[in-house]
Design a protein around this motif. Structure first.
Motif, PDB file in Angstrom:
ATOM      1  N   MET A 138       0.819  -1.209   0.000  1.00  0.00           N
ATOM      2  CA  MET A 138       0.000   0.000   0.000  1.00  0.00           C
ATOM      3  C   MET A 138       0.856   1.263   0.000  1.00  0.00           C
ATOM      4  SD  MET A 138      -3.028  -1.111  -0.275  1.00  0.00           S
ATOM      5  CE  MET A 138      -3.871   0.457  -0.089  1.00  0.00           C
ATOM      6  N   GLU A 177      -8.620  -1.502   1.949  1.00  0.00           N
ATOM      7  CA  GLU A 177      -7.338  -1.407   1.260  1.00  0.00           C
ATOM      8  C   GLU A 177      -7.317  -2.280   0.013  1.00  0.00           C
ATOM      9  OE1 GLU A 177      -3.899  -1.922   3.672  1.00  0.00           O
ATOM     10  OE2 GLU A 177      -4.427  -0.290   5.050  1.00  0.00           O
ATOM     11  N   ASP A 188      -8.781  -0.247  -2.750  1.00  0.00           N
ATOM     12  CA  ASP A 188      -7.857   0.827  -3.104  1.00  0.00           C
ATOM     13  C   ASP A 188      -6.662   0.280  -3.880  1.00  0.00           C
ATOM     14  OD1 ASP A 188      -6.793   3.513  -3.023  1.00  0.00           O
ATOM     15  OD2 ASP A 188      -5.412   2.808  -1.488  1.00  0.00           O
ATOM     16  N   LEU A 243      -5.182  -8.274   3.348  1.00  0.00           N
ATOM     17  CA  LEU A 243      -5.334  -6.832   3.528  1.00  0.00           C
ATOM     18  C   LEU A 243      -6.740  -6.517   4.025  1.00  0.00           C
ATOM     19  CD1 LEU A 243      -3.762  -5.414   0.240  1.00  0.00           C
ATOM     20  CD2 LEU A 243      -2.837  -5.147   2.534  1.00  0.00           C
TER      21      LEU A 243
END
Length: 210
Positions: free
Chosen positions: A98, A123, A126, A119
């Motif tokens: 990330m 996230e 994303d 995750l």
């Protein structure tokens, strides 16, 4: 880092069971058919990013041996150290994906096997949005995701003395996230495991290869 933080659980968990994980899941031979298909899709000499590369075996080693330029990234320091020892022909980065930054359109394929599910869900969505910009136009994305919705931990994972943590949405959610990221799904498979399983997505970035 807070020992109750999910990512810390994952990092410490893989630090503890790196070698044991490879033994239990047959690292030398797993993913043979899948990796063969990736090699058919991506021209030899192409660049491949392995997100959640683990110990480098079998994905990075198989692809590097076949003539691909491989970059792997993993949260576990032990996994990355072992990957560098086992696959010296590839490049490995010890980092949280990330926080990683790669040039747009810099890979012919991005592969992520059994990593996104470690995750937090927010996230994952994303990251898929960021991953979508890393392959070149026409480049591929191959990833396992959750097939059913679940979040939980397992104490003393593989007898390594540390817990492990997972979180994943169902296949429909992941399918939607991949499409929202701007990738086109070519195929979706189901990989059984125990009483459940995982979704395996084959996708590509729209556009003609340059």
């Amino acid at each position: 880092m807070d020992s109750t933080d999910p990512k810390d659980l994952v990092r410490r968990g893989y630090d503890a069971v790196s070698a044991r994980y490879d033994e239990v899941y047959g690292a030398e031979t797993k993913y043979e058919a899948l990796l063969s298909e990736i090699c058919e899709l991506v021209p030899v000499g192409g660049a491949v990013l392995d997100v959640g590369c683990g110990s480098g075996v079998p994905v990075a080693r198989t692809l590097a041996t076949a003539g691909y330029r491989v970059v792997g990234i993993d949260l576990s320091e032990v996994q990355v150290r072992r990957a560098r020892e086992q696959v010296p022909a590839a490049e490995f980065i010890h980092a949280d994906v990330m926080t990683a930054s790669f040039d747009p359109a810099s890979f012919d394929a991005v592969v992520s096997l059994f990593a996104l599910i470690h995750l937090p869900l927010a996230e994952q969505q994303d990251l898929l949005g960021r991953i979508a910009g890393w392959p070149r136009p026409g480049g591929h994305f191959v990833a396992t995701t959750g097939h059913g919705e679940w979040t939980g931990t397992e104490e003393n994972r593989l007898g390594g003395g540390a817990p492990m943590w997972w979180s994943h949405g169902d296949a429909a959610t992941n399918r939607s996230w991949i499409r929202q990221a701007g990738l086109e799904i070519d195929r979706e498979d189901f990989l059984p495991e125990g009483t459940g399983g995982h979704a395996l997505f084959w996708a590509h970035r729209p556009g003609n290869p340059t």
